[in-house]
Design an enzyme around this catalytic site. Sequence first.
Site, PDB file in Angstrom:
ATOM      1  N   GLY A  11      84.794 -73.797 111.513  1.00  0.00           N
ATOM      2  CA  GLY A  11      83.369 -73.593 111.215  1.00  0.00           C
ATOM      3  C   GLY A  11      82.986 -74.388 109.983  1.00  0.00           C
ATOM      4  O   GLY A  11      82.146 -73.975 109.175  1.00  0.00           O
ATOM      5  N   GLY A  14      79.436 -75.041 108.865  1.00  0.00           N
ATOM      6  CA  GLY A  14      78.570 -73.859 108.763  1.00  0.00           C
ATOM      7  C   GLY A  14      78.224 -73.527 107.322  1.00  0.00           C
ATOM      8  O   GLY A  14      78.657 -74.201 106.379  1.00  0.00           O
ATOM      9  N   GLN A 112      92.384 -69.943 119.192  1.00  0.00           N
ATOM     10  CA  GLN A 112      92.871 -70.440 117.894  1.00  0.00           C
ATOM     11  C   GLN A 112      94.221 -69.817 117.515  1.00  0.00           C
ATOM     12  O   GLN A 112      95.047 -70.467 116.861  1.00  0.00           O
ATOM     13  CB  GLN A 112      91.810 -70.225 116.808  1.00  0.00           C
ATOM     14  N   ASP A 159      83.778 -56.932 100.411  1.00  0.00           N
ATOM     15  CA  ASP A 159      83.444 -55.512 100.222  1.00  0.00           C
ATOM     16  C   ASP A 159      84.022 -55.010  98.893  1.00  0.00           C
ATOM     17  O   ASP A 159      83.374 -54.269  98.149  1.00  0.00           O
ATOM     18  CB  ASP A 159      84.003 -54.697 101.391  1.00  0.00           C
ATOM     19  N   HIS A 187      86.106 -54.108 108.201  1.00  0.00           N
ATOM     20  CA  HIS A 187      84.957 -54.791 107.564  1.00  0.00           C
ATOM     21  C   HIS A 187      83.740 -54.520 108.442  1.00  0.00           C
ATOM     22  O   HIS A 187      83.329 -55.335 109.260  1.00  0.00           O
ATOM     23  CB  HIS A 187      85.230 -56.292 107.439  1.00  0.00           C
TER      24      HIS A 187
HETATM   25  P1  NAD Z   1      77.303 -70.405 110.586  1.00  0.00           P
HETATM   26  O1  NAD Z   1      76.671 -70.195 111.920  1.00  0.00           O
HETATM   27  O2  NAD Z   1      76.514 -71.006 109.485  1.00  0.00           O
HETATM   28  O3  NAD Z   1      78.607 -71.305 110.760  1.00  0.00           O
HETATM   29  C1  NAD Z   1      79.549 -71.060 111.737  1.00  0.00           C
HETATM   30  C2  NAD Z   1      80.099 -72.408 112.164  1.00  0.00           C
HETATM   31  O4  NAD Z   1      81.167 -72.173 113.055  1.00  0.00           O
HETATM   32  C3  NAD Z   1      79.068 -73.292 112.888  1.00  0.00           C
HETATM   33  O5  NAD Z   1      78.994 -74.553 112.246  1.00  0.00           O
HETATM   34  C4  NAD Z   1      79.632 -73.405 114.300  1.00  0.00           C
HETATM   35  O6  NAD Z   1      79.395 -74.664 114.881  1.00  0.00           O
HETATM   36  C5  NAD Z   1      81.124 -73.184 114.029  1.00  0.00           C
HETATM   37  N1  NAD Z   1      81.888 -72.746 115.197  1.00  0.00           N
HETATM   38  C6  NAD Z   1      81.500 -71.955 116.211  1.00  0.00           C
HETATM   39  N2  NAD Z   1      82.486 -71.825 117.111  1.00  0.00           N
HETATM   40  C7  NAD Z   1      83.533 -72.523 116.646  1.00  0.00           C
HETATM   41  C8  NAD Z   1      84.834 -72.780 117.118  1.00  0.00           C
HETATM   42  N3  NAD Z   1      85.261 -72.300 118.299  1.00  0.00           N
HETATM   43  N4  NAD Z   1      85.649 -73.551 116.370  1.00  0.00           N
HETATM   44  C9  NAD Z   1      85.234 -74.074 115.214  1.00  0.00           C
HETATM   45  N5  NAD Z   1      84.004 -73.876 114.700  1.00  0.00           N
HETATM   46  C10 NAD Z   1      83.162 -73.107 115.408  1.00  0.00           C
HETATM   47  O7  NAD Z   1      77.927 -69.000 110.160  1.00  0.00           O
HETATM   48  P2  NAD Z   1      78.440 -68.535 108.714  1.00  0.00           P
HETATM   49  O8  NAD Z   1      77.309 -67.925 107.985  1.00  0.00           O
HETATM   50  O9  NAD Z   1      79.216 -69.618 108.083  1.00  0.00           O
HETATM   51  O10 NAD Z   1      79.386 -67.326 109.141  1.00  0.00           O
HETATM   52  C11 NAD Z   1      80.567 -67.528 109.862  1.00  0.00           C
HETATM   53  C12 NAD Z   1      81.182 -66.188 110.254  1.00  0.00           C
HETATM   54  O11 NAD Z   1      81.613 -65.487 109.094  1.00  0.00           O
HETATM   55  C13 NAD Z   1      80.224 -65.241 110.983  1.00  0.00           C
HETATM   56  O12 NAD Z   1      80.921 -64.612 112.046  1.00  0.00           O
HETATM   57  C14 NAD Z   1      79.860 -64.230 109.923  1.00  0.00           C
HETATM   58  O13 NAD Z   1      79.459 -62.993 110.466  1.00  0.00           O
HETATM   59  C15 NAD Z   1      81.183 -64.113 109.194  1.00  0.00           C
HETATM   60  N6  NAD Z   1      81.147 -63.521 107.848  1.00  0.00           N
HETATM   61  C16 NAD Z   1      82.176 -62.704 107.497  1.00  0.00           C
HETATM   62  C17 NAD Z   1      82.228 -62.144 106.233  1.00  0.00           C
HETATM   63  C18 NAD Z   1      83.342 -61.210 105.814  1.00  0.00           C
HETATM   64  O14 NAD Z   1      83.226 -60.603 104.748  1.00  0.00           O
HETATM   65  N7  NAD Z   1      84.426 -61.046 106.560  1.00  0.00           N
HETATM   66  C19 NAD Z   1      81.211 -62.446 105.317  1.00  0.00           C
HETATM   67  C20 NAD Z   1      80.183 -63.293 105.702  1.00  0.00           C
HETATM   68  C21 NAD Z   1      80.153 -63.827 106.986  1.00  0.00           C
HETATM   69  C1  LMR Z   2      78.839 -59.598 105.221  1.00  0.00           C
HETATM   70  O1  LMR Z   2      79.456 -58.552 104.985  1.00  0.00           O
HETATM   71  O2  LMR Z   2      77.973 -60.046 104.458  1.00  0.00           O
HETATM   72  C2  LMR Z   2      79.183 -60.378 106.466  1.00  0.00           C
HETATM   73  O3  LMR Z   2      80.144 -59.716 107.212  1.00  0.00           O
HETATM   74  C3  LMR Z   2      77.994 -60.757 107.256  1.00  0.00           C
HETATM   75  C4  LMR Z   2      77.425 -59.560 107.990  1.00  0.00           C
HETATM   76  O4  LMR Z   2      77.214 -59.663 109.198  1.00  0.00           O
HETATM   77  O5  LMR Z   2      77.182 -58.548 107.344  1.00  0.00           O
END
Ligand code: NAD
Ligand code: LMR
Length: 326
Positions: A11, A14, A112, A159, A187
């Site tokens: 990603g 992203g 993956q 968190d 999470h």
């Molecule tokens: P985003 O949409 O800006 O970026 C995601 C990127 O992943 C995009 O560029 C997309 O093209 C790419 N992508 C999609 N499928 C893919 C694949 N199979 N292989 C490689 N790349 C791929 O999203 P973001 O804001 O960067 O968030 C990414 C993820 O992280 C989301 O699922 C979001 O909910 C999660 N997130 C988790 C936490 C946490 O605390 N665990 C916190 C924030 C966001």
């Molecule tokens: C967060 O905790 O900010 C991320 O997991 C994005 C979401 O969907 O809340």
Amino acid sequence: MKAPVRVAVTGAAGQISYSLLFRIASGEMLGKDQPVILQLLEITPALEALKGVAMELEDCAFPLLAGIVQSDDATVAFKDAEYALLVGARPRGPGMERKDLLEANAAIFSAQGKALNDVASRNVKVLVVGNPANTNALIAQRNAPDLDPRNFTAMTRLDHNRALSQLANKTESSVNDITHMTIWGNHSSTQYPDLHQAKVSGESAMDKVAQDWYESDFIPTVQQRGAAIIKARGASSAASAANAAIDHMRDWALGTADGDWTSMGVYSDGSYGIQEGLIYSFPCTCKNGDWEIVQGVDINEFSRGKMTATEQELAEERDAVAHLLP
Ligand code: NAD
Ligand code: LMR
């Protein structure tokens, strides 16, 4: 100078990666003496945008950046990777729970996991950020039978950091004064931010806050913080998520602070009665590149109820993706 290590990030075009990559390349994750080769994975339609990110990385002239690989093929991006940050997945929008993403994102993590199994370093440290992070980590881990299940972790550090800031604000202290914070479980909005072991300047946090604030304000605020950011920003957290990913990997690689612990979603070995095999957030210490679940934490009845509720949600998520778990 050390030999460069390969760090895979998915990603990579992203919004989280736009904060994350520059900090990895500047040495904030693995140290100012550790050169890195960034191996960036994107889907084919995002390769052009990825090219722009790679150009910007080059334009920073980071002394520690020893190479950039760009690919839409996981077996290229994960080849010999010592670290893999699995960020690429769809984020949720307003009104959604993170588990609503399970169907959209689960397939990504089975593919993956297989690719990591085939080509990554046998010591690869995997952090799953893409939501629902715990269950995606479980899917990746189960699809990588030749790798140690302990190599797969999920991010609850955001968190944890949120909980530190909320407590610091309430007690008019600094986050530097707070130790022994714990996030248990998923999470998700069932996570349990636990203050019973937390200390503020060495004194019990629970003695400094009212039970009512703890139950009715602190816990829901931390549980719902991701949704609050989506509502306010119109997009899910990005810079703070990238920061938490840096913190998680840095502590795993270089060790947690003496006398403290952190929170990591890790493979449950049955500690605290949590079902073996779930990716559950526990208090963890890290040393010599390995993590360990902190043992012997007192669990009262209130905590046990919350820990079980989030465990049940993780078991339900696991059962919903049973077809992806070899
Ligand atoms: P985003 O949409 O800006 O970026 C995601 C990127 O992943 C995009 O560029 C997309 O093209 C790419 N992508 C999609 N499928 C893919 C694949 N199979 N292989 C490689 N790349 C791929 O999203 P973001 O804001 O960067 O968030 C990414 C993820 O992280 C989301 O699922 C979001 O909910 C999660 N997130 C988790 C936490 C946490 O605390 N665990 C916190 C924030 C966001
Ligand atoms: C967060 O905790 O900010 C991320 O997991 C994005 C979401 O969907 O809340």
